[in-house]
Motif scaffolding. Structure first.
Motif, mmCIF file in Angstrom:
data_model
loop_
_atom_site.group_PDB
_atom_site.id
_atom_site.type_symbol
_atom_site.label_atom_id
_atom_site.label_comp_id
_atom_site.label_asym_id
_atom_site.label_seq_id
_atom_site.Cartn_x
_atom_site.Cartn_y
_atom_site.Cartn_z
ATOM 1 N N VAL A 247 1.122 -1.432 -0.011
ATOM 2 C CA VAL A 247 0.193 0.116 0.065
ATOM 3 C C VAL A 247 1.330 1.482 0.146
ATOM 4 O O VAL A 247 0.478 2.147 -0.802
ATOM 5 C CB VAL A 247 -0.734 0.033 1.096
ATOM 6 C CG1 VAL A 247 -2.089 1.562 1.343
ATOM 7 C CG2 VAL A 247 -2.154 -0.589 1.326
ATOM 8 N N GLY A 248 1.718 1.397 1.000
ATOM 9 C CA GLY A 248 2.333 2.285 0.746
ATOM 10 C C GLY A 248 3.572 3.071 -0.693
ATOM 11 O O GLY A 248 3.969 4.059 -0.864
ATOM 12 N N GLU A 249 3.818 1.684 -0.683
ATOM 13 C CA GLU A 249 4.967 1.824 -2.147
ATOM 14 C C GLU A 249 4.566 2.424 -3.136
ATOM 15 O O GLU A 249 4.966 2.714 -3.918
ATOM 16 C CB GLU A 249 5.787 0.296 -2.196
ATOM 17 C CG GLU A 249 6.664 0.327 -3.429
ATOM 18 C CD GLU A 249 6.948 -0.576 -3.611
ATOM 19 O OE1 GLU A 249 7.339 -1.531 -5.162
ATOM 20 O OE2 GLU A 249 6.665 -2.185 -3.079
ATOM 21 N N TYR A 250 2.866 1.541 -3.957
ATOM 22 C CA TYR A 250 2.029 2.172 -4.845
ATOM 23 C C TYR A 250 1.495 3.320 -4.560
ATOM 24 O O TYR A 250 1.747 4.146 -5.700
ATOM 25 C CB TYR A 250 0.928 1.552 -4.836
ATOM 26 C CG TYR A 250 2.079 -0.021 -5.295
ATOM 27 C CD1 TYR A 250 2.401 -0.525 -5.936
ATOM 28 C CD2 TYR A 250 1.403 -1.827 -4.917
ATOM 29 C CE1 TYR A 250 3.165 -1.554 -6.319
ATOM 30 C CE2 TYR A 250 2.078 -2.822 -5.167
ATOM 31 C CZ TYR A 250 2.889 -2.991 -5.968
ATOM 32 O OH TYR A 250 3.561 -4.456 -6.526
ATOM 33 N N LEU A 251 1.107 3.823 -2.906
ATOM 34 C CA LEU A 251 0.876 5.327 -3.186
ATOM 35 C C LEU A 251 1.868 6.176 -3.236
ATOM 36 O O LEU A 251 2.009 7.015 -3.920
ATOM 37 C CB LEU A 251 -0.030 5.839 -1.999
ATOM 38 C CG LEU A 251 -0.924 5.097 -1.109
ATOM 39 C CD1 LEU A 251 -1.947 4.568 0.138
ATOM 40 C CD2 LEU A 251 -2.607 6.189 -2.631
ATOM 41 N N GLU A 258 -3.070 12.733 -10.981
ATOM 42 C CA GLU A 258 -3.811 14.032 -9.992
ATOM 43 C C GLU A 258 -5.069 12.898 -9.323
ATOM 44 O O GLU A 258 -5.009 13.141 -8.342
ATOM 45 C CB GLU A 258 -4.363 14.299 -11.072
ATOM 46 C CG GLU A 258 -5.218 15.749 -10.925
ATOM 47 C CD GLU A 258 -5.901 16.801 -11.916
ATOM 48 O OE1 GLU A 258 -7.320 15.929 -12.259
ATOM 49 O OE2 GLU A 258 -4.631 16.751 -12.687
ATOM 50 N N SER A 259 -4.647 11.502 -9.502
ATOM 51 C CA SER A 259 -6.264 10.501 -8.686
ATOM 52 C C SER A 259 -5.021 9.126 -8.586
ATOM 53 O O SER A 259 -4.188 8.918 -9.665
ATOM 54 C CB SER A 259 -7.351 10.500 -9.859
ATOM 55 O OG SER A 259 -6.872 10.354 -11.037
ATOM 56 N N VAL A 260 -5.928 8.695 -7.837
ATOM 57 C CA VAL A 260 -5.135 7.652 -7.550
ATOM 58 C C VAL A 260 -6.164 6.236 -7.572
ATOM 59 O O VAL A 260 -7.348 6.607 -7.324
ATOM 60 C CB VAL A 260 -4.920 7.025 -6.322
ATOM 61 C CG1 VAL A 260 -4.184 5.254 -5.685
ATOM 62 C CG2 VAL A 260 -3.300 7.964 -5.749
ATOM 63 N N ASN A 261 -6.051 5.332 -7.915
ATOM 64 C CA ASN A 261 -7.809 4.352 -8.701
ATOM 65 C C ASN A 261 -7.055 2.700 -7.725
ATOM 66 O O ASN A 261 -5.969 2.413 -7.739
ATOM 67 C CB ASN A 261 -7.518 3.688 -10.393
ATOM 68 C CG ASN A 261 -7.332 4.833 -10.898
ATOM 69 O OD1 ASN A 261 -8.095 5.877 -10.957
ATOM 70 N ND2 ASN A 261 -6.771 4.428 -11.652
ATOM 71 N N ILE A 262 -8.426 2.826 -6.559
ATOM 72 C CA ILE A 262 -7.914 1.750 -5.924
ATOM 73 C C ILE A 262 -9.426 0.424 -5.936
ATOM 74 O O ILE A 262 -10.172 0.983 -5.855
ATOM 75 C CB ILE A 262 -8.118 2.289 -3.869
ATOM 76 C CG1 ILE A 262 -6.727 3.241 -4.408
ATOM 77 C CG2 ILE A 262 -7.638 1.674 -2.907
ATOM 78 C CD1 ILE A 262 -6.435 4.247 -2.739
ATOM 79 N N VAL A 263 -8.958 -0.704 -5.789
ATOM 80 C CA VAL A 263 -10.501 -1.415 -5.943
ATOM 81 C C VAL A 263 -9.686 -2.316 -4.263
ATOM 82 O O VAL A 263 -8.634 -2.755 -3.903
ATOM 83 C CB VAL A 263 -9.789 -3.277 -6.637
ATOM 84 C CG1 VAL A 263 -11.248 -3.944 -7.063
ATOM 85 C CG2 VAL A 263 -9.940 -1.881 -8.174
#
Length: 524
Positions: A247-251, A258-263
């Motif tokens: 989670v930390g690495e990909y964030l 501009e945005s983050v796509n999270i499932v």
């Protein structure tokens, strides 16, 4: 009501920290046989006191400070003078009471001819003139000065004084105060660790969500408002997530997006979410939502005082940043981060719009060393989620030690900046009681655990500052003890006390200056 609670929390924190600090001195002084006159919490007028044995225990009106009054700390060795009229009460022909007025009853009255109530090189005695006859009396080591029926004080012979004790006894007595601050801090951090548990980094399940953020003085929905506690993060920007490290690495990798796509998986259903993080650029001192951009540039809000000192305010729109003769056009937070990568404590010129008016500001940015010390990332993106926590008995003991280590690192890092010629941190940035009150009030907004953690941090600070090699502090006394241990010679008592007194005056002046700056910050 909030302010009243903050005041009570402030008083409780200082009284707890200081009383235990002084208790450390007191316990080891008593164990060493040092006469302790007073053990007081607070300063100023006495609110309550009770004498037990040879020590008076008291609470004073001003809840800042405290002290243990030990025999031998000052220069004086008595409160009587040659030719003074005194009375004496005897026990087996030895003086047990020295009457300092003519009201109390005394077996013998006379004028003082000579005396030694310290007894470093001789026995204790008083010689008085009674009806033209000289009389010399031995004095008991626990004899009392009597000013009135309710006001007495035990004499302070050499054998009961601080300076008569061994180097080890004096060292332990001095160092016990700061040591108690660390004991208190460890106990408080242990409570925090037991209450919060240890982060379960092997899981990608969300343990907490910060749903509201203060932006520009207003609370707004946080980036991860739609994420729920208990959601399991499946992927970030198409990257599969196994644990919280992923989670930390990909964030971090998406900080310029501009945005983050999270499932997330919720009740067995995969839910795709698009999140616009809050971006923090610590070295410039600005923050804002990643998608809060206009055709002209990026709307920013103030994060640290560096941006505020330069004249920037919440809602300004940055259009460009100039550095070393190069002008960088700003169209997104990614552009600002690119500039941040190029600077390290340098001056930059920020061009911005305030309404329709074009302005410029010169910002003195923070260097990486300063950022590390004050615990701010050079830049970071926040969506406001935290992992689950699990109880770990042994892990809590370890983490409590780590917490103290982190506090020590912060204090010495700050001192390094303060005395290392840093342009980013100065004496004006230090906090006194008013600043500490503000910090305690802020910690209360995070709940009881946040408050306990801050009190622990404050206790470590006070313990460390007290052992700095500065006269008038415990560390200054340790320096004189070290000198004695090396040279086998005691420092002249008058010289030592003069040095302590001069430094005490300088510290009080510094205290006034810091408090003045606290007031300016409070109303500024």
């Amino acid at each position: 009501m909030t302010t009243l609670i903050a005041i009570l929390a402030f008083i409780f924190a200082l009284c707890l920290i200081i009383s235990l600090h002084e208790l450390g001195h007191f316990i080891f002084a008593k164990k060493s046989g040092i006469l302790c006159y007073d053990y007081s919490i607070g300063m100023g007028p006495v609110l309550w006191s009770k004498k037990k044995g040879e020590t008076t225990y008291g609470i004073r009106a001003i809840p800042i400070g405290g002290f243990v009054s030990m025999a031998g700390e000052g220069v004086g060795i008595g409160v009587i003078n040659i030719d003074q009229e005194i009375g004496l009460n005897l026990e087996d022909d030895c003086v047990k009471e020295i009457i300092l007025n003519d009201i109390e009853k005394a077996e013998v009255f006379g004028k003082v001819v000579s005396f030694d109530l310290y007894g470093e090189n001789s026995e204790l005695y008083i010689e008085i003139l009674v009806n033209d006859e000289y009389k010399k009396y031995s004095v008991l080591e626990n004899a009392l000065y009597v000013e009135s029926a309710k006001k007495t004080q035990q004499i302070a012979p050499y054998s009961r004084s601080f300076e008569s004790k061994t180097l080890l006894q004096r060292f332990l007595t001095v160092v016990a105060g700061p040591a108690m601050n660390f004991v208190l801090a460890y106990f408080l951090f242990l409570i925090v660790c037991f209450a919060t548990g240890v982060a379960n980094t092997k899981s990608s399940v969300v343990g907490g969500v910060e749903k509201r953020y203060s932006i520009g003085g207003e609370y707004v929905n946080g980036p991860a408002y739609e994420i729920k506690k208990g959601d399991k993060i499946i992927s970030i920007n198409g990257n599969p997530v196994e644990d919280w490290y992923d989670v930390g690495e990909y964030l971090d990798q998406s900080i310029k997006s501009e945005s983050v796509n999270i499932v997330v998986s919720r009740d067995g259903v995969n839910i795709p979410l698009t999140i616009n993080p809050i971006i923090y650029v610590g070295d410039i001192g600005i923050m804002g939502f990643s998608d809060d951009v206009t055709e002209q540039g990026v709307r920013i809000y103030i994060y640290t005082t560096k941006a505020k000192e330069a004249g920037l305010i919440d809602g300004d729109i940055i259009t460009s940043i100039s550095f070393e003769g190069v002008n960088y056009e700003i169209k997104s937070w990614a552009d600002i981060i690119d500039v941040s990568d190029k600077i390290n404590g340098d001056k930059i010129t920020v061009s911005y719009l305030r309404g329709s008016e074009a302005k410029t500001a010169v910002v003195n940015t923070l260097d990486q060393k300063t950022l590390d010390v004050i615990g701010i990332e050079k830049y970071d993106s926040i969506i406001g989620i935290s992992p689950t926590y699990k109880f770990s008995f042994f892990g809590s003991f370890v983490n409590a030690f780590k917490s103290i280590g982190n506090c020590v690192g912060e204090v010495f890092g700050t001192l390094g900046l303060l005395f290392g010629g840093s342009n980013d941190v100065g004496v004006s940035d230090l906090s006194g009681p008013i600043g500490i009150f503000t910090l305690i009030k802020n910690s209360l907004t995070g709940g009881l655990i946040s408050y306990i953690a801050f009190v622990a941090f404050l206790s470590v600070n006070i313990g460390l500052l007290n052992i700095l090699p500065i006269p008038a502090l415990d560390g200054g006394r340790l320096v004189f003890l070290a000198y004695e241990a090396i040279t086998r010679k005691k420092v002249n008592k008058n010289v030592e006390n003069t040095i302590h007194n001069i430094m005490f005056i300088l510290l009080m002046l510094l205290f006034v200056y810091i408090s003045f700056n606290d007031v300016l910050r409070l109303f500024g």
